[in-house]
Design a protein around this motif. Structure first.
Motif, PDB file in Angstrom:
ATOM      1  N   ILE A   1      12.258 -58.218 -65.222  1.00 14.31           N
ATOM      2  CA  ILE A   1      13.136 -57.550 -64.254  1.00 14.31           C
ATOM      3  C   ILE A   1      14.286 -58.486 -63.869  1.00 14.31           C
ATOM      4  O   ILE A   1      15.441 -58.056 -63.741  1.00 14.31           O
ATOM      5  CB  ILE A   1      12.342 -57.115 -63.006  1.00 14.31           C
ATOM      6  CG1 ILE A   1      11.349 -55.994 -63.368  1.00 14.31           C
ATOM      7  CG2 ILE A   1      13.268 -56.643 -61.886  1.00 14.31           C
ATOM      8  CD1 ILE A   1      10.368 -55.647 -62.267  1.00 14.31           C
ATOM      9  N   ASN A   2      13.983 -59.781 -63.718  1.00 18.12           N
ATOM     10  CA  ASN A   2      15.044 -60.758 -63.446  1.00 18.12           C
ATOM     11  C   ASN A   2      16.076 -60.763 -64.564  1.00 18.12           C
ATOM     12  O   ASN A   2      17.285 -60.810 -64.310  1.00 18.12           O
ATOM     13  CB  ASN A   2      14.454 -62.166 -63.318  1.00 18.12           C
ATOM     14  CG  ASN A   2      13.533 -62.331 -62.125  1.00 18.12           C
ATOM     15  OD1 ASN A   2      12.527 -63.015 -62.208  1.00 18.12           O
ATOM     16  ND2 ASN A   2      13.850 -61.712 -60.996  1.00 18.12           N
ATOM     17  N   LEU A   3      15.596 -60.730 -65.805  1.00 20.62           N
ATOM     18  CA  LEU A   3      16.504 -60.787 -66.952  1.00 20.62           C
ATOM     19  C   LEU A   3      17.344 -59.532 -67.107  1.00 20.62           C
ATOM     20  O   LEU A   3      18.417 -59.570 -67.714  1.00 20.62           O
ATOM     21  CB  LEU A   3      15.701 -61.024 -68.240  1.00 20.62           C
ATOM     22  CG  LEU A   3      15.032 -62.389 -68.370  1.00 20.62           C
ATOM     23  CD1 LEU A   3      14.191 -62.452 -69.633  1.00 20.62           C
ATOM     24  CD2 LEU A   3      16.067 -63.497 -68.384  1.00 20.62           C
ATOM     25  N   LEU A   4      16.880 -58.419 -66.565  1.00 19.39           N
ATOM     26  CA  LEU A   4      17.670 -57.190 -66.618  1.00 19.39           C
ATOM     27  C   LEU A   4      18.958 -57.328 -65.822  1.00 19.39           C
ATOM     28  O   LEU A   4      19.931 -56.621 -66.064  1.00 19.39           O
ATOM     29  CB  LEU A   4      16.863 -56.005 -66.079  1.00 19.39           C
ATOM     30  CG  LEU A   4      15.890 -55.341 -67.051  1.00 19.39           C
ATOM     31  CD1 LEU A   4      15.043 -54.308 -66.337  1.00 19.39           C
ATOM     32  CD2 LEU A   4      16.653 -54.708 -68.201  1.00 19.39           C
ATOM     33  N   GLY A   5      18.962 -58.247 -64.848  1.00 17.29           N
ATOM     34  CA  GLY A   5      20.160 -58.481 -64.060  1.00 17.29           C
ATOM     35  C   GLY A   5      20.302 -57.599 -62.853  1.00 17.29           C
ATOM     36  O   GLY A   5      21.157 -57.820 -61.997  1.00 17.29           O
ATOM     37  N   GLU A   6      19.446 -56.560 -62.756  1.00 17.91           N
ATOM     38  CA  GLU A   6      19.525 -55.664 -61.603  1.00 17.91           C
ATOM     39  C   GLU A   6      18.989 -56.359 -60.347  1.00 17.91           C
ATOM     40  O   GLU A   6      19.467 -56.128 -59.244  1.00 17.91           O
ATOM     41  CB  GLU A   6      18.729 -54.386 -61.893  1.00 17.91           C
ATOM     42  CG  GLU A   6      19.291 -53.597 -63.073  1.00 17.91           C
ATOM     43  CD  GLU A   6      18.341 -52.499 -63.529  1.00 17.91           C
ATOM     44  OE1 GLU A   6      17.272 -52.347 -62.919  1.00 17.91           O
ATOM     45  OE2 GLU A   6      18.680 -51.801 -64.508  1.00 17.91           O
TER      46      GLU A   6
ATOM     47  N   LYS B   1      20.248 -54.450 -73.121  1.00 17.55           N
ATOM     48  CA  LYS B   1      21.319 -55.116 -72.372  1.00 17.55           C
ATOM     49  C   LYS B   1      21.908 -56.285 -73.148  1.00 17.55           C
ATOM     50  O   LYS B   1      23.121 -56.473 -73.167  1.00 17.55           O
ATOM     51  CB  LYS B   1      20.780 -55.618 -71.034  1.00 17.55           C
ATOM     52  CG  LYS B   1      21.824 -56.367 -70.219  1.00 17.55           C
ATOM     53  CD  LYS B   1      21.226 -57.029 -69.001  1.00 17.55           C
ATOM     54  CE  LYS B   1      22.272 -57.883 -68.290  1.00 17.55           C
ATOM     55  NZ  LYS B   1      21.710 -58.639 -67.156  1.00 17.55           N
ATOM     56  N   ASN B   2      21.053 -57.079 -73.812  1.00 19.91           N
ATOM     57  CA  ASN B   2      21.508 -58.318 -74.438  1.00 19.91           C
ATOM     58  C   ASN B   2      21.664 -58.247 -75.961  1.00 19.91           C
ATOM     59  O   ASN B   2      22.288 -59.119 -76.549  1.00 19.91           O
ATOM     60  CB  ASN B   2      20.535 -59.450 -74.103  1.00 19.91           C
ATOM     61  CG  ASN B   2      20.536 -59.785 -72.627  1.00 19.91           C
ATOM     62  OD1 ASN B   2      21.376 -60.528 -72.152  1.00 19.91           O
ATOM     63  ND2 ASN B   2      19.571 -59.241 -71.884  1.00 19.91           N
ATOM     64  N   LYS B   3      21.062 -57.224 -76.588  1.00 23.07           N
ATOM     65  CA  LYS B   3      21.162 -57.040 -78.042  1.00 23.07           C
ATOM     66  C   LYS B   3      20.703 -58.269 -78.830  1.00 23.07           C
ATOM     67  O   LYS B   3      21.324 -58.666 -79.811  1.00 23.07           O
ATOM     68  CB  LYS B   3      22.609 -56.684 -78.430  1.00 23.07           C
ATOM     69  CG  LYS B   3      23.176 -55.472 -77.734  1.00 23.07           C
ATOM     70  CD  LYS B   3      22.344 -54.225 -77.995  1.00 23.07           C
ATOM     71  CE  LYS B   3      22.936 -53.013 -77.281  1.00 23.07           C
ATOM     72  NZ  LYS B   3      22.097 -51.806 -77.444  1.00 23.07           N
TER      73      LYS B   3
END
Length: 446
Positions: free
Chosen positions: A74-79, A138-140
């Motif tokens: 969830i942190n890596l999603l950036g939301e 999100k990051n591909k």
């Protein structure tokens, strides 16, 4: 025991290696690995520790560990990059899990406890897989997709454990049945692979962020350079309508001061003032749209509108160098892009074409701009009848090291490619039959 020690060592190493980043995703993943390792070690001593701790407590701890893995995703999603799990909420989940598992053990046989544990892990690891795929979108980065697939495989194997219980093949975790043994060895290997992959794609995400910051800064610098090259022509173009507004305003003021009011003349003057003001405003609006940094998201926009806005800026220079422009614009070419960035790409390519044609001695200097639909994409083409690009430069035209003037001083076309790529498009160069240059940009259809 080995897996428990490995997980705890991994947790400590992860925190030590990435300590300077102060990344919440790393912290949550490290906590998850530490808890999972602790749960594994506690389970090893099940013969020396009460069942309420070695089985019930250890399984509850493992479930909380997976929750921390999910927090890191969830942190890596950036939301919610700074999401810090609530200790009270996790403690509550831990207690409820222990109570439910213990109650099942008291009311039913051990097989039902195993089913409960398996269902809980299937749920939490499936969520991990789903979150991983969102992070990938999100990051591909392909490794993130692999990370998610490993979680889904983990969920599948725990689901297979349920079938073993229902078929009365292996009702407890440490059953020595060959199928059960293969499942647990597979789960161990999957965990190792996940541990290996996580820091690698973290580094890749960090690299991508640095590259994005670099490109963003270059985009801004290039905006200034691209419009700066046309600044004299733009200033001249603005001076014309603004000068006309000044003259007509002064003449209207003089007419009113002398008392000789000609209604038809005043209406004509007012109409000219409004028209010249709109002309100046249109030029300024085109410049503002390119320099606008407020809207950085992709939105549906007609490529024809992008072309017209850029021509507002380049029209004075095109006129000064006697270059005509032919337009073949399809009204249905709606692209899903960041409009200011694509405007900048078109502005760069037009500047290059203008520079190339300015060195050509011919009366019919011409640039053709076309937009068209092509299956699930829209095409934007810019064609000039200049000298084209030398054979040696074609292979490296979009490379940063290219130094030929026609290729944008080694930066312009490289940056164009970066911008088009991050808008999920492609850009290519083609020779024309007449020997000129043709740039073809393919962008996602809205």
């Amino acid at each position: 025991m080995f897996y428990g020690i490995l997980s705890i060592a991994y947790s400590v190493t992860l925190l030590f290696y990435f300590k300077k980043q102060k990344n919440r995703a790393i912290e949550n993943c490290a906590i998850g690995a530490f808890l999972l390792g602790s749960a594994a070690i506690i389970t090893i001593f099940r013969t020396d520790i009460p069942t309420i701790i070695s089985y019930v407590g250890a399984n509850a701890l493992a479930f909380i560990a997976y929750r921390y893995f999910n927090y890191s995703l969830i942190n890596l999603l950036g939301e919610q990059p700074n999401l810090k799990p609530s200790v009270f909420r996790n403690l509550t989940v831990f207690v409820l899990y222990c109570f439910a598992l213990y109650a099942i053990g008291q009311l039913f046989n051990p097989g039902y406890q195993t089913i409960f544990v398996c269902l809980a892990i299937v749920y939490i690891t499936s969520e991990s897989g789903y979150l991983s795929l969102k992070v990938f979108n999100k990051n591909k980065i392909d490794l993130i997709k692999v990370y998610g697939i490993l979680f889904f495989i983990t969920a599948f194997l725990w689901g297979a454990r349920i079938l073993l219980v229902l078929m009365d093949i292996a009702t407890v975790a440490f059953d020595t049945n060959i199928i059960n043994t293969v499942i647990f060895i597979s789960l161990f290997l999957l965990a190792i692979f996940r541990y290996m992959i996580f820091p690698i794609f973290l580094l890749k995400i960090a690299e991508n962020e640095k590259e994005k910051l670099l490109i963003d800064s270059l985009v801004w610098a290039n905006k200034t350079a691209a419009t700066g090259a046309l600044s004299a022509s733009i200033a001249h173009e603005l001076n014309q309508p603004l000068g006309a507004v000044q003259i007509n305003s002064e003449f209207m003021k003089l007419q009113l001061a002398t008392g000789r009011v000609d209604e038809a003349l005043l209406k004509d003057l007012a109409g000219k003032i409004v028209a010249d003001n709109l002309r100046a405003g249109s030029i300024i609006q085109s410049l503002r749209s390119i320099f606008n940094d407020e809207n950085t998201d992709a939105t549906p926009i007609n490529l024809g509108d992008i072309v017209q806005s850029v021509l507002q800026i380049t029209a004075p220079e095109l006129s000064r160098r006697n270059i005509s422009v032919k337009l073949h614009l399809d009204s249905k070419t709606i692209a899903h892009v960041n409009a200011p960035e694509i405007q900048q790409v078109l502005l760069n390519i037009l500047n290059n074409a203008i520079q190339a044609l300015s060195n050509v001695e011919r009366p019919d200097k011409e640039i053709t701009i076309e937009t068209a639909l092509q299956q699930d994409a829209v095409i934007l083409s810019v064609i000039d009848n200049g000298p084209g690009i030398s054979k040696d430069q074609k292979a490296k035209i979009f490379e940063l090291s290219s130094s030929e003037k026609r290729s944008g001083m080694g930066l312009g076309l490289w940056l164009c490619k970066q911008i088009v790529t991050r808008n999920n498009g492609t850009i290519a160069y083609q020779d024309t039959p007449e020997g000129g240059a043709k740039f073809v940009i393919q962008l996602p259809l809205s």
